[in-house]
Design a protein around this motif. Structure first.
Motif, short mmCIF file in Angstrom:
data_model
loop_
_atom_site.label_atom_id
_atom_site.label_comp_id
_atom_site.label_asym_id
_atom_site.label_seq_id
_atom_site.Cartn_x
_atom_site.Cartn_y
_atom_site.Cartn_z
N LEU A 120 -25.57 14.10 11.71
CA LEU A 120 -26.12 14.09 13.08
C LEU A 120 -25.45 13.03 14.04
O LEU A 120 -25.50 13.28 15.19
CB LEU A 120 -27.71 13.70 12.77
CG LEU A 120 -28.49 14.77 11.95
CD1 LEU A 120 -29.91 14.21 11.64
CD2 LEU A 120 -28.65 15.98 12.77
N GLU A 121 -24.98 12.12 13.56
CA GLU A 121 -24.50 10.80 14.13
C GLU A 121 -23.03 11.57 14.68
O GLU A 121 -22.84 11.25 15.99
CB GLU A 121 -24.23 9.93 13.20
CG GLU A 121 -25.51 8.83 13.14
CD GLU A 121 -25.36 7.72 12.51
OE1 GLU A 121 -24.04 7.52 12.07
OE2 GLU A 121 -26.20 6.73 12.59
N MET A 122 -22.28 12.34 13.95
CA MET A 122 -21.04 12.89 14.55
C MET A 122 -21.34 13.69 15.41
O MET A 122 -20.64 14.11 16.64
CB MET A 122 -20.25 13.45 13.03
CG MET A 122 -19.58 12.59 12.27
SD MET A 122 -18.61 13.23 11.00
CE MET A 122 -19.81 14.21 9.86
N LEU A 123 -22.53 14.46 15.27
CA LEU A 123 -22.97 15.38 16.51
C LEU A 123 -23.17 14.83 17.70
O LEU A 123 -22.59 15.29 18.77
CB LEU A 123 -24.29 16.32 16.02
CG LEU A 123 -24.12 17.49 15.19
CD1 LEU A 123 -25.25 18.30 14.62
CD2 LEU A 123 -23.19 18.64 16.03
N THR A 124 -23.79 13.69 17.73
CA THR A 124 -24.40 12.88 18.84
C THR A 124 -23.15 12.36 19.46
O THR A 124 -22.77 12.56 20.56
CB THR A 124 -25.34 11.85 18.50
OG1 THR A 124 -26.40 12.30 17.99
CG2 THR A 124 -25.21 11.05 19.65
N ASP A 125 -22.04 11.82 18.69
CA ASP A 125 -20.77 11.19 19.28
C ASP A 125 -19.83 12.43 19.62
O ASP A 125 -19.01 12.01 20.55
CB ASP A 125 -20.24 10.21 18.36
CG ASP A 125 -20.48 8.98 18.40
OD1 ASP A 125 -21.15 8.60 19.35
OD2 ASP A 125 -20.31 7.99 17.55
N THR A 126 -20.28 13.55 19.32
CA THR A 126 -19.29 14.63 19.87
C THR A 126 -19.71 15.07 21.21
O THR A 126 -18.99 15.46 22.17
CB THR A 126 -19.40 15.88 19.00
OG1 THR A 126 -18.55 15.55 17.68
CG2 THR A 126 -18.49 17.17 19.59
N PHE A 127 -21.34 15.03 21.44
CA PHE A 127 -21.79 15.63 22.66
C PHE A 127 -21.61 14.34 23.64
O PHE A 127 -21.29 14.72 24.78
CB PHE A 127 -23.33 15.78 22.49
CG PHE A 127 -23.41 16.81 21.57
CD1 PHE A 127 -22.63 18.04 21.58
CD2 PHE A 127 -24.78 16.94 20.65
CE1 PHE A 127 -23.02 19.17 20.65
CE2 PHE A 127 -24.86 17.89 19.90
CZ PHE A 127 -23.93 19.13 19.71
N ILE A 128 -21.66 13.19 23.24
CA ILE A 128 -21.80 11.81 24.12
C ILE A 128 -20.98 10.88 23.57
O ILE A 128 -21.50 10.09 22.71
CB ILE A 128 -23.36 11.29 24.41
CG1 ILE A 128 -24.20 12.82 24.95
CG2 ILE A 128 -23.05 10.20 25.69
CD1 ILE A 128 -25.72 12.10 25.25
N PRO A 129 -19.49 10.97 23.68
CA PRO A 129 -18.66 10.14 22.75
C PRO A 129 -19.11 8.77 22.99
O PRO A 129 -19.35 7.97 24.07
CB PRO A 129 -17.28 10.32 23.37
CG PRO A 129 -17.48 11.80 23.94
CD PRO A 129 -18.95 11.96 24.29
#
Length: 221
Positions: A120-129
């Protein structure tokens, strides 16, 4: 159940076998449409996703009926398209778009509790680096209410179609003197808008300031 064919039957010369082309398309957009059969009916749902290595990763509410069906192993078809330009030909018949599109087939597997928060953290950092470092950790209640899933991008469960080039006008239409060409098309981020309940003294964070320029710049392999 057999897998649907990934061979393009219409304008098959536009099909690409390049995995790099697939990855570039997947990394150019945060939105995928997932189609499946639910309760005997075909349905399709747009949802956020990210390519993480060789996996397509999605998440959502554990209360969602369609996500529960996907987590249980329902076969799915995924599709996404990015428009890159408008082909302005000398006739309506020859006018079209520059686009990149892909379809993938398969099933998702649920990501276990030990790995869920990391994905989930990787998803967030993909959407908003860079955003994860600016946020509090997810609560147990939030994690329990969220399902995360991944689907492997295999060697033969996908197809890519690429359309580019100039208008393919007949000589007679070219000779008639009508304008022809291509108008590039991009999606860009706008100026950040502060929420009404956000204290004006709070500085705009780096992750938000970093969201500038074409959307595709945020999604790179």
């Amino acid at each position: 159940m057999s897998q649907p064919s990934t061979k393009i039957s219409r304008l098959d010369e536009k099909q690409s076998a390049s995995r790099d082309a697939l990855n570039a398309l997947l990394d150019s957009t945060p939105l995928v449409t997932i189609a499946l059969v639910l309760d005997g009916h075909p349905v399709a749902f747009p949802t956020g996703f990210a390519r993480i290595g060789d996996d397509i990763v999605i998440h959502g509410s554990t209360g969602s009926p369609w996500l529960r069906a996907v987590a249980a192993g329902a076969p799915v078809a995924l599709s996404m398209t990015t428009l890159d330009g408008v082909v302005v030909a000398r006739s309506a018949f020859e006018s079209s778009f520059h686009y990149r599109s892909a379809t993938l087939f398969g099933t998702f597997e649920q990501i276990g509790a030990d790995d869920k928060e990391r994905y989930l953290e990787m998803l967030t950092d993909t959407f908003i680096p860079g955003r994860v470092a600016e946020l509090r950790a997810s609560s147990r209640k939030e994690l329990a209410a969220t399902v995360a899933m991944r689907m492997t991008i295999g060697a033969d469960n996908w197809s890519v179609k690429l359309s580019d080039g100039w208008p393919e006008d007949p000589d007679a239409d070219i000779a008639a003197g009508t304008w022809g060409g291509v108008v590039p098309l991009t999606t860009v981020y706008g100026e950040p808008r502060r929420a009404p309940d956000c204290d004006p003294a709070i500085p705009t964070p780096g992750s938000v300031l970093g969201l500038s320029g074409p959307l595709a710049n945020r999604y790179s392999p």
